[in-house]
Write an enzyme that holds these catalytic residues in place. Structure first.
Site, mmCIF file in Angstrom:
data_model
loop_
_atom_site.group_PDB
_atom_site.id
_atom_site.type_symbol
_atom_site.label_atom_id
_atom_site.label_comp_id
_atom_site.label_asym_id
_atom_site.label_seq_id
_atom_site.Cartn_x
_atom_site.Cartn_y
_atom_site.Cartn_z
ATOM 1 N N GLU A 1 0.780 -1.226 -0.012
ATOM 2 C CA GLU A 1 -0.133 0.112 0.042
ATOM 3 C C GLU A 1 0.917 1.279 0.071
ATOM 4 O O GLU A 1 2.055 1.109 0.453
ATOM 5 C CB GLU A 1 -0.961 -0.072 1.430
ATOM 6 C CG GLU A 1 -0.592 -0.423 2.545
ATOM 7 C CD GLU A 1 0.895 0.402 3.005
ATOM 8 O OE1 GLU A 1 0.822 1.519 2.937
ATOM 9 O OE2 GLU A 1 1.939 -0.270 3.444
ATOM 10 N N GLU B 1 4.389 -0.515 1.209
ATOM 11 C CA GLU B 1 4.519 -0.762 -0.302
ATOM 12 C C GLU B 1 4.445 -2.229 -0.699
ATOM 13 O O GLU B 1 4.294 -2.579 -1.795
ATOM 14 C CB GLU B 1 5.896 -0.322 -0.700
ATOM 15 C CG GLU B 1 6.155 1.149 -0.760
ATOM 16 C CD GLU B 1 7.574 1.769 -0.992
ATOM 17 O OE1 GLU B 1 8.245 0.843 -1.822
ATOM 18 O OE2 GLU B 1 8.057 2.955 -0.613
#
Length: 359
Positions: free
Chosen positions: A183, A326
Site C-alpha cells: 500500500e 509498499e
C-alpha cells in the site's frame, strides 16, 4: 437491487465460496518431505511452509512461478488532524515513483521475479508523469475525516473491495501462483491502528506508533484522534464491514478485496506490514476461512503489528526491523516461500539418490 446492494451480495457470495484447505494435498506434501534426503524436520519452517502451500493450492508439489505484488494507493481525510509527518502530496509522488520503477518495492520485486501491480483506489490528487501502467480504479478522492464521522459511504467501501477482487481476476488471467499485499497512503497507520483497536480491545495508547516519523507530541495527538474516531463512530467488532467503512481506508478496503480474491482462487496471499495486516483482520472477521490462505511476510516495527499477527494466528517469515510498507517485506519473503516449494518439488528422495535412510 441497487448497485451497492448488488456489489455487497457479490462480495458476500465470494466469501461464502472460499474453499477449505486441501488437507489431502498437505498430507501428501508432508509425506514427501519425510522421504527427502535430509534428517526428518531438518529444514524446519521451510518444510511447514511447503505443506501450507500444498494445502492452499491443492497441489502436493506447488510451484510459485507467477508472483504478484498488489500495491494499492489511497488518501485519508484524517490527515487534516495532523497525524502524519509528511504532506498528502507525497502519495501521488510515490505512486509516480512506483510507476517509474524507482521505489523499494520495484527493486525487491525485480530481485524476486515478481510483477508489481500499482492501483489508484482513492488518491486525492492526480498522479504525475506516465500513468500508462497505472490501474485506475479510483473510487473517491480520499476518505472523509474519520475523526468527524465515517471514513467512507457504504457504496465507496463496497466499490473499493470489489476493485481489489477485480485486480486479482485480471492478474489470474496472466498467471497468479502467489500474491502479496502492499500500500501507499499518507496517514494510513491511523486507520490501521483504529482497526486494530476495535478487534483487539487495546487502548490506542498502547498500539499507536510514529508511522513515517512523528515526534512524541505527534504520536500523542494521533492517539487522541484515534480515540475520537472510535468514540464518534462506535465501530462494532462483530460487524467487520462496518469497522472498515467507519475507520478504514479505500486502499485498505481494496486490499481486503485482494485477500478475498486470492483465497477464493486457492492462491496464497502474503500480507506485508501494519496497514496490509489491518486489511487481513477485516478479511478474517468477514470470512474466517481466509485465515488458512494468509502468510505473514515479515514483522513490522510498528508497535501494534505483533498484536495483529497474534489475532491472525500467523508467524512472520522474516524479521528485519522494516516498516516501509509498499509490499516490500511480503515481496522479500517470496524468496523463502519459493525456496520452500522448490525443495519439496526438486529435492531427491532417499530412493532416488540411492542414499540409505535412518536405521
Amino acid at each position: 437491487m441497487s448497485d451497492c446492494s448488488a456489489l455487497r451480495q457479490q462480495i458476500l457470495d465470494l466469501c461464502a465460496a472460499v474453499p477449505p484447505l486441501d488437507e489431502a494435498a498437505g498430507r501428501a506434501a508432508a509425506a514427501r518431505q519425510d522421504t527427502l534426503t535430509k534428517p526428518l524436520g531438518s529444514l524446519g519452517s521451510l518444510e511447514k511452509l511447503s505443506v501450507r502451500l500444498a494445502e492452499i493450492s491443492g497441489n502436493p508439489r506447488p510451484r510459485l512461478e507467477h508472483k504478484v505484488v498488489f500495491t494499492l494507493a489511497g488518501d485519508h481525510g484524517v490527515v487534516a488532524e495532523g497525524v502524519s509527518a509528511y504532506p498528502q502530496s507525497v502519495t501521488p509522488q510515490m505512486v509516480a515513483n512506483f510507476l517509474a520503477g524507482g521505489a523499494a518495492i520495484n527493486v525487491i520485486s525485480r530481485h524476486v521475479g515478481a510483477r508489481v501491480v500499482i492501483a489508484d483506489v482513492g488518491v486525492v490528487n492526480d498522479i504525475p508523469g506516465d500513468t500508462s501502467q497505472l490501474r485506475q480504479m479510483r473510487v473517491a478522492r480520499g476518505t472523509a475525516d474519520m475523526a468527524l464521522g465515517p471514513a467512507m459511504t457504504a457504496d465507496e467501501m463496497w466499490q473499493a473491495v470489489a476493485a481489489g477482487i477485480k485486480l486479482v481476476e485480471m492478474e489470474a488471467a496472466q498467471g497468479l501462483d502467489i500474491g502479496a499485499t502492499g500500500e501507499m497512503g499518507i496517514g494510513n497507520t491511523t486507520p490501521a491502528t483504529a482497526i486494530l483497536s476495535v478487534f483487539s480491545g487495546e487502548d490506542p495508547l498502547t498500539i499507536t506508533g510514529p508511522g513515517t516519523g512523528l515526534s512524541a507530541d505527534g504520536v500523542s495527538r494521533k492517539v487522541e484522534v484515534i480515540r475520537r474516531a472510535l468514540a464518534v463512530n462506535q465501530p462494532d467488532p462483530k460487524e467487520p464491514w462496518e469497522v472498515l467503512r467507519k475507520v478504514g481506508g479505500l486502499e485498505i478496503a481494496g486490499l481486503t478485496g485482494v485477500i478475498l480474491g486470492c483465497a477464493a482462487r486457492r492462491v496464497p496471499c502474503v500480507v506485508d506490514g501494519f496497514i496490509s495486516t489491518s486489511a487481513a483482520l477485516i478479511a478474517l472477521h468477514a470470512c474466517p476461512r481466509v485465515q488458512g490462505y494468509l502468510l505473514a511476510g515479515h514483522r513490522s516495527t510498528e508497535p501494534g503489528h505483533d498484536k495483529m499477527l497474534e489475532l491472525l494466528g500467523l508467524q512472520p517469515i522474516l524479521s528485519l526491523n522494516m516498516r516501509l510498507g509498499e509490499g516490500t517485506g511480503a515481496a522479500l519473503s517470496f524468496s523463502v516461500l519459493e525456496a520452500a516449494a522448490k525443495i519439496l518439488d526438486e529435492m531427491a528422495t532417499f530412493g532416488d539418490a540411492g542414499v540409505d535412510e535412518k536405521l
